[in-house]
Design a protein around this motif. Structure first.
Motif, PDB file in Angstrom:
ATOM      1  N   ARG A  41      -2.731 -13.000   0.478  1.00  0.00           N
ATOM      2  CA  ARG A  41      -2.302 -11.990  -0.491  1.00  0.00           C
ATOM      3  C   ARG A  41      -3.431 -11.077  -0.942  1.00  0.00           C
ATOM      4  O   ARG A  41      -3.170 -10.004  -1.492  1.00  0.00           O
ATOM      5  CB  ARG A  41      -1.693 -12.672  -1.721  1.00  0.00           C
ATOM      6  CG  ARG A  41      -0.441 -13.452  -1.445  1.00  0.00           C
ATOM      7  CD  ARG A  41       0.339 -13.678  -2.712  1.00  0.00           C
ATOM      8  NE  ARG A  41       1.464 -14.566  -2.534  1.00  0.00           N
ATOM      9  CZ  ARG A  41       2.474 -14.667  -3.385  1.00  0.00           C
ATOM     10  NH1 ARG A  41       2.489 -13.913  -4.472  1.00  0.00           N
ATOM     11  NH2 ARG A  41       3.455 -15.516  -3.170  1.00  0.00           N
ATOM     12  N   ILE A  43      -7.099 -10.599   0.845  1.00  0.00           N
ATOM     13  CA  ILE A  43      -7.930  -9.925   1.856  1.00  0.00           C
ATOM     14  C   ILE A  43      -7.093  -9.351   2.998  1.00  0.00           C
ATOM     15  O   ILE A  43      -7.264  -8.190   3.383  1.00  0.00           O
ATOM     16  CB  ILE A  43      -8.986 -10.910   2.407  1.00  0.00           C
ATOM     17  CG1 ILE A  43      -9.920 -11.357   1.285  1.00  0.00           C
ATOM     18  CG2 ILE A  43      -9.774 -10.277   3.540  1.00  0.00           C
ATOM     19  CD1 ILE A  43     -10.874 -12.465   1.694  1.00  0.00           C
ATOM     20  N   TYR A  44      -6.182 -10.155   3.546  1.00  0.00           N
ATOM     21  CA  TYR A  44      -5.479  -9.765   4.771  1.00  0.00           C
ATOM     22  C   TYR A  44      -4.730  -8.436   4.676  1.00  0.00           C
ATOM     23  O   TYR A  44      -4.870  -7.594   5.582  1.00  0.00           O
ATOM     24  CB  TYR A  44      -4.516 -10.875   5.213  1.00  0.00           C
ATOM     25  CG  TYR A  44      -3.593 -10.411   6.319  1.00  0.00           C
ATOM     26  CD1 TYR A  44      -4.063 -10.265   7.624  1.00  0.00           C
ATOM     27  CD2 TYR A  44      -2.271 -10.074   6.054  1.00  0.00           C
ATOM     28  CE1 TYR A  44      -3.239  -9.803   8.628  1.00  0.00           C
ATOM     29  CE2 TYR A  44      -1.436  -9.603   7.054  1.00  0.00           C
ATOM     30  CZ  TYR A  44      -1.923  -9.469   8.340  1.00  0.00           C
ATOM     31  OH  TYR A  44      -1.107  -8.987   9.332  1.00  0.00           O
ATOM     32  N   PRO A  45      -3.901  -8.197   3.649  1.00  0.00           N
ATOM     33  CA  PRO A  45      -3.151  -6.928   3.633  1.00  0.00           C
ATOM     34  C   PRO A  45      -4.050  -5.698   3.731  1.00  0.00           C
ATOM     35  O   PRO A  45      -3.679  -4.701   4.360  1.00  0.00           O
ATOM     36  CB  PRO A  45      -2.415  -6.974   2.287  1.00  0.00           C
ATOM     37  CG  PRO A  45      -2.289  -8.423   1.973  1.00  0.00           C
ATOM     38  CD  PRO A  45      -3.569  -9.033   2.482  1.00  0.00           C
ATOM     39  N   TRP A  46      -5.235  -5.781   3.131  1.00  0.00           N
ATOM     40  CA  TRP A  46      -6.123  -4.624   3.132  1.00  0.00           C
ATOM     41  C   TRP A  46      -6.911  -4.482   4.432  1.00  0.00           C
ATOM     42  O   TRP A  46      -6.970  -3.389   5.008  1.00  0.00           O
ATOM     43  CB  TRP A  46      -7.083  -4.705   1.931  1.00  0.00           C
ATOM     44  CG  TRP A  46      -6.375  -4.419   0.649  1.00  0.00           C
ATOM     45  CD1 TRP A  46      -5.899  -5.318  -0.263  1.00  0.00           C
ATOM     46  CD2 TRP A  46      -6.006  -3.132   0.157  1.00  0.00           C
ATOM     47  NE1 TRP A  46      -5.264  -4.689  -1.292  1.00  0.00           N
ATOM     48  CE2 TRP A  46      -5.314  -3.335  -1.064  1.00  0.00           C
ATOM     49  CE3 TRP A  46      -6.190  -1.833   0.608  1.00  0.00           C
ATOM     50  CZ2 TRP A  46      -4.817  -2.276  -1.821  1.00  0.00           C
ATOM     51  CZ3 TRP A  46      -5.693  -0.769  -0.145  1.00  0.00           C
ATOM     52  CH2 TRP A  46      -5.024  -0.996  -1.347  1.00  0.00           C
ATOM     53  N   ILE A  47      -7.505  -5.580   4.907  1.00  0.00           N
ATOM     54  CA  ILE A  47      -8.307  -5.436   6.134  1.00  0.00           C
ATOM     55  C   ILE A  47      -7.419  -5.132   7.337  1.00  0.00           C
ATOM     56  O   ILE A  47      -7.804  -4.377   8.230  1.00  0.00           O
ATOM     57  CB  ILE A  47      -9.184  -6.673   6.409  1.00  0.00           C
ATOM     58  CG1 ILE A  47      -8.336  -7.929   6.643  1.00  0.00           C
ATOM     59  CG2 ILE A  47     -10.190  -6.884   5.311  1.00  0.00           C
ATOM     60  CD1 ILE A  47      -9.162  -9.090   7.179  1.00  0.00           C
ATOM     61  N   SER A  48      -6.210  -5.695   7.386  1.00  0.00           N
ATOM     62  CA  SER A  48      -5.312  -5.407   8.509  1.00  0.00           C
ATOM     63  C   SER A  48      -4.806  -3.974   8.445  1.00  0.00           C
ATOM     64  O   SER A  48      -4.613  -3.320   9.484  1.00  0.00           O
ATOM     65  CB  SER A  48      -4.140  -6.389   8.521  1.00  0.00           C
ATOM     66  OG  SER A  48      -3.357  -6.282   7.345  1.00  0.00           O
ATOM     67  N   SER A  49      -4.585  -3.458   7.242  1.00  0.00           N
ATOM     68  CA  SER A  49      -4.147  -2.070   7.089  1.00  0.00           C
ATOM     69  C   SER A  49      -5.254  -1.103   7.511  1.00  0.00           C
ATOM     70  O   SER A  49      -4.984  -0.086   8.169  1.00  0.00           O
ATOM     71  CB  SER A  49      -3.728  -1.795   5.642  1.00  0.00           C
ATOM     72  OG  SER A  49      -2.586  -2.550   5.292  1.00  0.00           O
ATOM     73  N   ILE A  50      -6.483  -1.410   7.134  1.00  0.00           N
ATOM     74  CA  ILE A  50      -7.613  -0.564   7.539  1.00  0.00           C
ATOM     75  C   ILE A  50      -7.823  -0.630   9.047  1.00  0.00           C
ATOM     76  O   ILE A  50      -8.004   0.393   9.717  1.00  0.00           O
ATOM     77  CB  ILE A  50      -8.892  -0.999   6.790  1.00  0.00           C
ATOM     78  CG1 ILE A  50      -8.742  -0.719   5.289  1.00  0.00           C
ATOM     79  CG2 ILE A  50     -10.120  -0.285   7.351  1.00  0.00           C
ATOM     80  CD1 ILE A  50      -9.835  -1.334   4.437  1.00  0.00           C
ATOM     81  N   ARG A 239       2.350  -4.650   1.513  1.00  0.00           N
ATOM     82  CA  ARG A 239       1.066  -4.353   2.126  1.00  0.00           C
ATOM     83  C   ARG A 239       0.821  -2.840   2.023  1.00  0.00           C
ATOM     84  O   ARG A 239       1.780  -2.067   1.906  1.00  0.00           O
ATOM     85  CB  ARG A 239       1.008  -4.823   3.582  1.00  0.00           C
ATOM     86  CG  ARG A 239       2.097  -4.318   4.471  1.00  0.00           C
ATOM     87  CD  ARG A 239       2.015  -4.892   5.885  1.00  0.00           C
ATOM     88  NE  ARG A 239       0.957  -4.281   6.672  1.00  0.00           N
ATOM     89  CZ  ARG A 239      -0.152  -4.902   7.012  1.00  0.00           C
ATOM     90  NH1 ARG A 239      -0.364  -6.147   6.619  1.00  0.00           N
ATOM     91  NH2 ARG A 239      -1.061  -4.289   7.724  1.00  0.00           N
ATOM     92  N   PRO A 240      -0.427  -2.391   2.040  1.00  0.00           N
ATOM     93  CA  PRO A 240      -0.714  -0.962   1.907  1.00  0.00           C
ATOM     94  C   PRO A 240      -0.144  -0.118   3.050  1.00  0.00           C
ATOM     95  O   PRO A 240       0.293   1.010   2.837  1.00  0.00           O
ATOM     96  CB  PRO A 240      -2.251  -0.907   1.902  1.00  0.00           C
ATOM     97  CG  PRO A 240      -2.681  -2.262   1.458  1.00  0.00           C
ATOM     98  CD  PRO A 240      -1.656  -3.203   2.019  1.00  0.00           C
TER      99      PRO A 240
END
Length: 409
Positions: A41, A43-50, A239-240
């Motif tokens: 909830r 780190i993953y949503p942000w790094i995967s979106s980037i 997610r973003p």
């Protein structure tokens, strides 16, 4: 010797990402709650979106060309080192070390990306725990009721699709003999065979409807909007960036491998096999977007895809979701009470049975050792990521469907 020592030290640094990924995986397994809070909830949503931002800007699958490029690299790498060994003579030891170091470096970096872009999500809390679904043993009566409700919903949504298309076919679409569809995806045994006149005329309607709505591209946008809407109910799906599903150019190859869709963590893309009947595609889109949202277990991805489809404004999307759920629920009922399964399946409309027969006929042409080998590889992959039942974990979706039905009552 100094040259060889320097080369070895430089290449050893490439092993660090793999070691870090192994350490993170070990930590993730220790505490699913911490993994959920910190990684899934946080780190993953942000790094995967980037990471997936640039691939999301194009409508075609970057993943398919990344795979082609990787295979070309492997072929070139193999040829290069074979030639180097042949010419190396006194330096063959260094050549072998370079070959090994290159292979280890690629594996190390690749595993690190895999772990960060999806692998750690295998150790998060389950969707049932996040959403508050109670999973427990259910009676045969509950399973029969679930199948009946899904069959009714399928009939209604399929009729809505046909009404929207408004095709008369000069009386071609008519009542056929009451019979039972002989193919159930995922079932251990088949139901009695049936024949249905004008299957092609029936089965063409969903494809015509989808084309009228804008085809794959429109449904990819719709799938993202449906997942965003579902995230309002279940915030854990937020997610973003949702990268829209992408059609795979080599879809026929995926059919031979018995793959309907694939989440590719190295580009954070949801790749879809577009070679078969279109009515199956919206549910596949939902499934692959569920992986993108961080739910890697196959049973959960199926269930989330179903939830996303059933609350869509589009009747074909709803039909696709109900069809996916019905496949698994009926398969479970066949194993539990075959006569009840035959009775429920007999309530399907001619149009629904025609769609299912068209899908079965399409899939049948790809049966063989390639599909079996692909399924075996997928089974090994699932077990390697702690889905200890392998592909049998797909059947757990039925427990989620029953839990959702109880919650809705």
């Amino acid at each position: 010797m100094e040259k060889a020592r320097t080369y070895r030290l430089k290449r050893l640094w490439f092993l660090v990402p793999g070691v870090i990924a192994l350490g993170l995986t070990w930590l993730a397994q220790l505490s699913p709650t911490a993994t959920e809070t910190v990684y899934a909830r946080g780190i993953y949503p942000w790094i995967s979106s980037i990471w997936g931002f640039l691939p999301s800007l194009v409508s075609w699958s970057v993943a398919q060309w990344a795979v082609v490029a990787f295979l070309a690299f492997c072929a070139g790498w193999f040829a290069f080192y074979i030639m180097a060994l042949a010419r190396g003579r006194g330096e063959r030891g260094l050549v072998l070390w370079k070959a090994f170091a290159t292979m280890a470096a690629v594996a190390s970096v690749g595993y690190c990306i895999f772990a960060l872009m999806c692998g750690l999500n295998y150790y998060r809390l389950t969707f049932a725990e996040d959403a508050g679904f109670e999973l427990r043993e259910s009676s045969t009566e509950e399973l029969v009721a679930l199948c009946e409700n899904l069959a009714t919903s399928m009939n209604e949504e399929r009729e809505a699709v046909a009404s929207a298309v408004s095709l008369s076919h000069n009386g071609v679409i008519h009542n056929a003999e009451n019979a039972v569809n002989g193919e159930v995806e995922g079932a251990d045994e088949s139901l009695p065979d049936s024949t249905l006149d004008n299957t092609d005329a029936y089965a063409a309607i969903p494809d015509e409807f989808a084309l009228a709505q804008g085809g794959f591209e429109a449904y990819a946008v719709q799938a993202v909007e449906d997942m965003r809407s579902l995230a309002e109910i279940y915030p854990v799906l937020s997610r973003p960036l949702y990268s829209p599903p992408k059609p795979v150019l080599f879809s026929e190859v995926l059919s031979y491998l018995d793959i309907a869709g694939m989440y590719f963590p190295f580009t954070v893309e949801s790749n879809i096999n577009v070679d078969g009947p279109f009515f199956t595609i919206p549910a596949t889109m939902g499934h692959e977007l569920a992986h993108q949202c961080g739910f890697m277990r196959e049973d959960e991805a199926n269930f989330i895809g179903y939830l996303s489809c059933k609350q869509s404004a589009d009747p074909l999307t709803r039909y696709s979701g109900y069809s996916l759920a019905y496949d698994y629920a009926l398969s479970a009922l066949i194993r539990t009470d075959r006569e009840a399964a035959v009775a429920v399946n007999g309530t399907l409309s001619d149009a629904v049975r025609a769609d299912r027969m068209a899908r079965a006929e399409y899939l049948k042409q790809f049966e063989g050792p390639v599909a079996e080998a692909s399924n075996a590889a997928n089974n090994a992959y699932l077990k390697a990521n702690q889905q200890t039942d392998g592909t049998r974990s797909y059947g757990r979706m039925v427990d989620l469907l029953l839990a959702e039905a109880r919650q809705s009552d």
